[in-house]
Design an enzyme around this catalytic site. Structure first.
Site, PDB file in Angstrom:
ATOM      1  N   ARG A 181       0.838  -1.203   0.000  1.00 53.81           N
ATOM      2  CA  ARG A 181       0.000   0.000   0.000  1.00 53.81           C
ATOM      3  C   ARG A 181       0.870   1.248   0.000  1.00 53.81           C
ATOM      4  O   ARG A 181       1.012   1.922  -1.005  1.00 53.81           O
ATOM      5  CB  ARG A 181      -0.957  -0.021   1.205  1.00 53.81           C
ATOM      6  CG  ARG A 181      -2.160   0.923   1.022  1.00 53.81           C
ATOM      7  CD  ARG A 181      -1.871   2.369   1.411  1.00 53.81           C
ATOM      8  NE  ARG A 181      -1.502   2.562   2.788  1.00 53.81           N
ATOM      9  CZ  ARG A 181      -1.098   3.712   3.284  1.00 53.81           C
ATOM     10  NH1 ARG A 181      -0.996   4.787   2.513  1.00 53.81           N
ATOM     11  NH2 ARG A 181      -0.739   3.822   4.563  1.00 53.81           N
ATOM     12  N   GLU A 221      -4.081  10.766  10.410  1.00 52.65           N
ATOM     13  CA  GLU A 221      -3.157  11.321   9.420  1.00 52.65           C
ATOM     14  C   GLU A 221      -2.509  12.609   9.919  1.00 52.65           C
ATOM     15  O   GLU A 221      -3.172  13.473  10.492  1.00 52.65           O
ATOM     16  CB  GLU A 221      -3.906  11.584   8.112  1.00 52.65           C
ATOM     17  CG  GLU A 221      -2.994  12.060   6.988  1.00 52.65           C
ATOM     18  CD  GLU A 221      -3.760  12.432   5.733  1.00 52.65           C
ATOM     19  OE1 GLU A 221      -3.095  12.663   4.699  1.00 52.65           O
ATOM     20  OE2 GLU A 221      -4.998  12.498   5.783  1.00 52.65           O
TER      21      GLU A 221
END
Length: 530
Positions: free
Chosen positions: A13, A143
């Protein structure tokens, strides 16, 4: 500090965000198999939801394989707060874990999303509800957590508080831009763990300052439940933390318990190099080609006398072996270590002759491999022990739009043999022709496993080309070795390396026929002649 820690590998990923890297479905499945079944990482993150139909098919293929092995729960997919679209995408692919991306910094929440903290938290909770209703397990990425924590930690704490009752297994704390230092990682991670003791925290590093592995160790010391990494440090910009480096440091420096099988780390590295097209540096820790090579003669001498230059970071842990380089820095001990590998003994006088020739070659900037040593001995002692085969004539023809052809004349012992071949390029055509000759002798050529060409920097179009080829010879007990050829023409450099390989193969075949354990007898005869 926890005595055990999980490893999540995100090569498939985050590693795929490396510039110009894109894995096919079959490539992803093969890498997943190696990571889960051989390296035995705890979890792998394999894709981002909603990228493409091809990506969804790749996830489905990996999950189908893993389900038969009871490993499908270890496969995770990045998803987004998008009204359930990522949830549906992952479920359609057969996935069972979503790694939900939320905003871990106030700037990202306000500037990128244009939303308040409470609106964003409400949408995150709704996505978690949709995921759990469809049977997905949920982890949560915050994030840009590293900047979010530094700029306004109250935002991070409030968001965590709003999500405390949600069915979230791991909260992942990314250093998204790779800006943290080990001291900051430790302090921030400890703070998060102490404030939210019931939460399992992962640490996700990036390597922009070259501190990713050090930051992983700091997170582990602080009590992280899991750390993230990629094979060969793949990832956006400077990449993530290297799987191999993380594993050996967690074990050797912190004494943590891991489920990783180190003996397959190099295999995983080679597979990812091949599929990604991104080669690792020869001096990359653990997986680099030169990291278990001693060049200085004094180091070989110390190892010879008492393993003085050995550490617990031994090559045997990774199914590798220690190498003692031959060149201008070589000493007597370096030569002896390589002679030992080939089971060859030389008199003191001839050791000095061979060593002088090695130093001379090294001084002229020639690369010398261990497999060159028998040929250097043969040259210095005028032995014919490695002179079974000689290329007498060769014509290689390549044309645009047509297969290449090769016509060759080879002397093998006293017989002169000819053959032709065609193939995809001049070197392939030469190999096809040579294979026909060798087949007539009841032998087969080793498998070519790597092919490297080196031209000196600043060289002209007529510069010498050095070709080094790695071979695997199943007939001699899965023996892996390298041969080298030098020529102004790249094809003929490769042909030179191949002829050297043929001489080694013929020599080993003669040994097997005669029941000889080593080239010792031939070398002794050559010494007497000298």
């Amino acid at each position: 500090m926890n005595r055990s820690i999980q490893i999540l590998d995100t090569t498939l990923r985050d590693g795929e965000q490396t510039q110009s890297v894109s894995f096919s479905r079959d490539e992803k499945t093969n890498i997943a198999k190696v990571l889960l079944e051989q390296v035995r990482v705890d979890r792998i993150e394999v894709a981002s939801a909603r990228v493409s139909e091809g990506e969804q098919a790749a996830v489905a293929a990996m999950v189908d394989w893993a389900r038969d092995k009871g490993l499908d729960g270890r496969i995770e997919v990045l998803g987004f707060v998008d009204g359930g679209k990522s949830v549906d995408w992952i479920c359609a692919a057969g996935g069972s874990v979503i790694n939900l991306l939320a905003k871990g910094s106030e700037k990202h929440c306000h500037t990128q999303l244009g939303k308040s903290l409470h609106v964003h938290a409400t949408e995150v909770l709704e996505t978690v509800r949709l995921a759990t209703e469809q049977g997905l397990r949920v982890n949560l990425y915050l994030e840009d957590w590293s900047n979010g924590y530094a700029d306004n930690s109250s935002y991070v704490f409030e968001l965590m508080g709003l999500l405390q009752e949600a069915a979230i297994e791991h909260v992942m704390l990314p250093d998204t831009l790779g800006v943290m230092t080990p001291e900051r990682v430790f302090a921030a991670m400890r703070d998060m763990i102490e404030r939210f003791p019931a939460t399992k925290f992962d640490f996700h590093p990036h390597n922009d300052y070259g501190l990713a592995t050090a930051n992983v160790l700091a997170a582990a010391r602080a009590g992280a439940a899991a750390v993230h990494c990629t094979v060969n440090c793949l990832g956006e910009r400077a990449g993530n933390a290297s799987l191999a480096e993380v594993v050996v440091n967690l074990r050797d420096q912190l004494g943590l318990e891991l489920g990783i099988d180190e003996s397959h780390l190099v295999r995983a590295s080679e597979l990812v190099q091949y599929f990604s097209g991104k080669r690792v540096a020869e001096n990359a820790p653990v997986i680099g080609g030169d990291v278990f090579t001693q060049t200085a003669g004094i180091h070989a001498d110390g190892d010879n006398k008492g393993r003085l230059y050995h550490t617990k970071l031994s090559p045997e842990r990774f199914s590798r072996r220690r190498v003692y380089a031959l060149g201008k820095l070589s000493g007597k001990a370096s030569l002896l270590k390589n002679l030992e590998r080939f089971d060859i003994a030389l008199s003191e006088v001839n050791q000095r002759k061979v060593l002088a020739r090695i130093v001379e070659l090294g001084d002229s900037k020639k690369t010398i491999t261990a497999e060159d040593l028998p040929f250097i001995i043969a040259e210095v002692l005028e032995s014919k022990d490695y002179d079974h085969a000689e290329l007498l004539a060769c014509n290689v023809s390549s044309s645009f739009g047509l297969e290449s052809t090769a016509s060759i004349k080879v002397r093998i012992d006293q017989a002169v043999l000819t053959a032709t071949g065609s193939g995809n390029g001049g070197f392939d055509a030469f190999n096809k022709a040579l294979a026909r000759i060798v087949k007539g002798l009841g032998l087969s050529l080793p498998t070519l496993i790597d092919y490297e060409v080196r031209i000196p920097k600043g060289g002209h179009s007529d510069a010498l080309t050095e070709c080094t080829i790695s071979w695997s010879d199943q007939a001699s007990g899965s023996r892996d070795f390298k041969t080298r050829g030098v020529h102004a023409n790249q094809v003929f450099a490769a042909i030179g390396a191949t002829m050297r390989m043929l001489n080694l193969v013929l020599h080993w075949a003669r040994q097997a026929q005669q029941g000889s354990p080593s080239p010792q007898g031939a070398v002794q005869a050559a010494e007497r002649a000298a």
